[in-house]
Design a protein around this motif. Structure first.
Motif, mmCIF file in Angstrom:
data_model
loop_
_atom_site.group_PDB
_atom_site.id
_atom_site.type_symbol
_atom_site.label_atom_id
_atom_site.label_comp_id
_atom_site.label_asym_id
_atom_site.label_seq_id
_atom_site.Cartn_x
_atom_site.Cartn_y
_atom_site.Cartn_z
ATOM 1 N N LYS A 87 0.830 -1.206 0.000
ATOM 2 C CA LYS A 87 0.000 0.000 0.000
ATOM 3 C C LYS A 87 0.865 1.257 0.000
ATOM 4 N N GLY A 88 2.073 1.134 0.575
ATOM 5 C CA GLY A 88 2.984 2.269 0.602
ATOM 6 C C GLY A 88 3.297 2.788 1.989
ATOM 7 N N PHE A 89 2.806 2.083 3.015
ATOM 8 C CA PHE A 89 3.121 2.512 4.380
ATOM 9 C C PHE A 89 4.495 1.993 4.790
ATOM 10 N N HIS A 90 5.057 2.641 5.802
ATOM 11 C CA HIS A 90 6.370 2.244 6.306
ATOM 12 C C HIS A 90 6.244 1.590 7.674
ATOM 13 N N LEU A 91 6.893 0.430 7.804
ATOM 14 C CA LEU A 91 6.949 -0.266 9.094
ATOM 15 C C LEU A 91 8.055 0.391 9.916
ATOM 16 N N VAL A 92 7.697 0.971 11.061
ATOM 17 C CA VAL A 92 8.719 1.651 11.869
ATOM 18 C C VAL A 92 9.048 0.923 13.172
ATOM 19 N N GLY A 93 8.215 -0.091 13.521
ATOM 20 C CA GLY A 93 8.505 -0.888 14.714
ATOM 21 C C GLY A 93 7.774 -2.209 14.623
ATOM 22 N N ALA A 94 8.394 -3.292 15.108
ATOM 23 C CA ALA A 94 7.732 -4.599 15.053
ATOM 24 C C ALA A 94 8.370 -5.557 16.042
ATOM 25 N N LYS A 95 7.539 -6.387 16.657
ATOM 26 C CA LYS A 95 8.079 -7.463 17.509
ATOM 27 C C LYS A 95 7.061 -8.577 17.713
ATOM 28 N N LEU A 96 7.604 -9.801 17.755
ATOM 29 C CA LEU A 96 6.804 -10.967 18.117
ATOM 30 C C LEU A 96 6.863 -11.057 19.633
ATOM 31 N N MET A 97 5.718 -11.117 20.280
ATOM 32 C CA MET A 97 5.714 -11.104 21.744
ATOM 33 C C MET A 97 4.483 -11.820 22.277
ATOM 34 N N THR A 98 4.575 -12.239 23.546
ATOM 35 C CA THR A 98 3.401 -12.798 24.221
ATOM 36 C C THR A 98 2.877 -11.733 25.174
ATOM 37 N N VAL A 99 1.622 -11.374 25.018
ATOM 38 C CA VAL A 99 1.028 -10.288 25.797
ATOM 39 C C VAL A 99 0.715 -10.786 27.210
ATOM 40 N N SER A 100 1.119 -10.008 28.212
ATOM 41 C CA SER A 100 0.792 -10.372 29.605
ATOM 42 C C SER A 100 -0.669 -10.027 29.882
ATOM 43 N N LYS A 101 -1.203 -10.634 30.953
ATOM 44 C CA LYS A 101 -2.592 -10.359 31.339
ATOM 45 C C LYS A 101 -2.759 -8.862 31.651
ATOM 46 N N GLU A 102 -1.771 -8.301 32.327
ATOM 47 C CA GLU A 102 -1.825 -6.890 32.711
ATOM 48 C C GLU A 102 -1.870 -5.978 31.478
ATOM 49 N N LEU A 103 -0.998 -6.272 30.501
ATOM 50 C CA LEU A 103 -0.977 -5.471 29.272
ATOM 51 C C LEU A 103 -2.292 -5.629 28.506
ATOM 52 N N ALA A 104 -2.803 -6.869 28.447
ATOM 53 C CA ALA A 104 -4.063 -7.126 27.731
ATOM 54 C C ALA A 104 -5.210 -6.339 28.375
ATOM 55 N N GLU A 105 -5.284 -6.362 29.705
ATOM 56 C CA GLU A 105 -6.379 -5.664 30.401
ATOM 57 C C GLU A 105 -6.275 -4.154 30.202
ATOM 58 N N ASN A 106 -5.049 -3.670 30.126
ATOM 59 C CA ASN A 106 -4.832 -2.245 29.900
ATOM 60 C C ASN A 106 -5.199 -1.869 28.455
ATOM 61 N N HIS A 107 -4.672 -2.645 27.518
ATOM 62 C CA HIS A 107 -4.926 -2.383 26.090
ATOM 63 C C HIS A 107 -6.423 -2.380 25.785
ATOM 64 N N TYR A 108 -7.150 -3.356 26.337
ATOM 65 C CA TYR A 108 -8.582 -3.484 26.056
ATOM 66 C C TYR A 108 -9.443 -2.864 27.171
ATOM 67 N N GLY A 109 -8.879 -1.922 27.935
ATOM 68 C CA GLY A 109 -9.566 -1.302 29.067
ATOM 69 C C GLY A 109 -10.946 -0.761 28.748
ATOM 70 N N GLU A 110 -11.114 -0.208 27.538
ATOM 71 C CA GLU A 110 -12.420 0.388 27.187
ATOM 72 C C GLU A 110 -13.525 -0.670 27.081
ATOM 73 N N HIS A 111 -13.143 -1.946 26.988
ATOM 74 C CA HIS A 111 -14.142 -3.019 26.870
ATOM 75 C C HIS A 111 -14.389 -3.737 28.205
ATOM 76 N N LYS A 112 -13.859 -3.174 29.280
ATOM 77 C CA LYS A 112 -13.882 -3.837 30.589
ATOM 78 C C LYS A 112 -15.271 -4.306 31.022
ATOM 79 N N GLU A 113 -16.284 -3.525 30.716
ATOM 80 C CA GLU A 113 -17.649 -3.863 31.163
ATOM 81 C C GLU A 113 -18.378 -4.793 30.196
ATOM 82 N N ARG A 114 -17.768 -5.083 29.048
ATOM 83 C CA ARG A 114 -18.443 -5.933 28.053
ATOM 84 C C ARG A 114 -18.436 -7.393 28.506
ATOM 85 N N PRO A 115 -19.478 -8.142 28.138
ATOM 86 C CA PRO A 115 -19.550 -9.548 28.575
ATOM 87 C C PRO A 115 -18.412 -10.412 28.023
#
Ligand code: CMP
Length: 143
Positions: free
Chosen positions: A28-56
């Motif tokens: 498409k023409g975009f530039h990759l400026v950062g990348a990593k293969l990683m396993t997300v911790s529970k803490e990071l996942a809860e923070n990242h998806y914080g806006e969905h906290k009340e969803r079932p």
């Protein structure tokens, strides 16, 4: 230059789709400026998806995103936030048009292959959650 956070989810990684998805954004023409293969911790996942906290489905969301490696990326380019969302297609793959990533590869809403920031505010927040400043690169010449 605008930046966004994109993440190949555990289903996409396990189905060997990283290369295919990176290729789409490169072509498409975009530039990759950062990348990593990683396993997300529970803490990071809860923070990242914080806006969905009340969803079932919050518990399921956190369990899934922490279930195996993800490929976290930062991409740069004009209007990259909204264009990447268009390229990804609707959140629920059943509603995603053919030709979009979720339209071509996704089946279930919980395993929808890829995540992308939905606004400049989310992009800034998600990039800083997953990456340190020194993990982001600069292109000296843009084509
Ligand atoms: P994502 O773009 O990563 O942001 C939030 C995620 O919640 C979304 O993609 C979906 O994978 C997930 N999601 C949305 N609705 C549901 C649902 N009804 N059940 C399970 N997961 C969902």
């Amino acid at each position: 230059m605008e930046k966004t956070f994109l993440m190949v989810k555990p289903d996409g990684v396990q189905r060997n789709l990283i290369g295919e998805l990176v290729t789409r954004f490169e072509k498409k023409g975009f530039h990759l400026v950062g990348a990593k293969l990683m396993t997300v911790s529970k803490e990071l996942a809860e923070n990242h998806y914080g806006e969905h906290k009340e969803r079932p489905f919050f518990g399921e969301l956190v369990d899934f995103i922490t279930s195996g490696p993800v490929f976290a990326m930062v991409w740069e380019g004009d209007n990259v936030i909204s264009t990447a969302r268009t390229m990804m297609g609707a959140t629920n793959p059943k509603d995603a048009n053919p030709g979009t990533i979720r339209g071509d590869y996704g089946v279930q809403v919980s395993m929808n292959v890829i995540h992308g920031s939905d606004s400049p505010t989310s992009a800034e927040r998600e990039i800083s959650l997953f990456f340190n400043e020194n993990e982001l690169n600069e292109y000296t010449k843009t084509i």
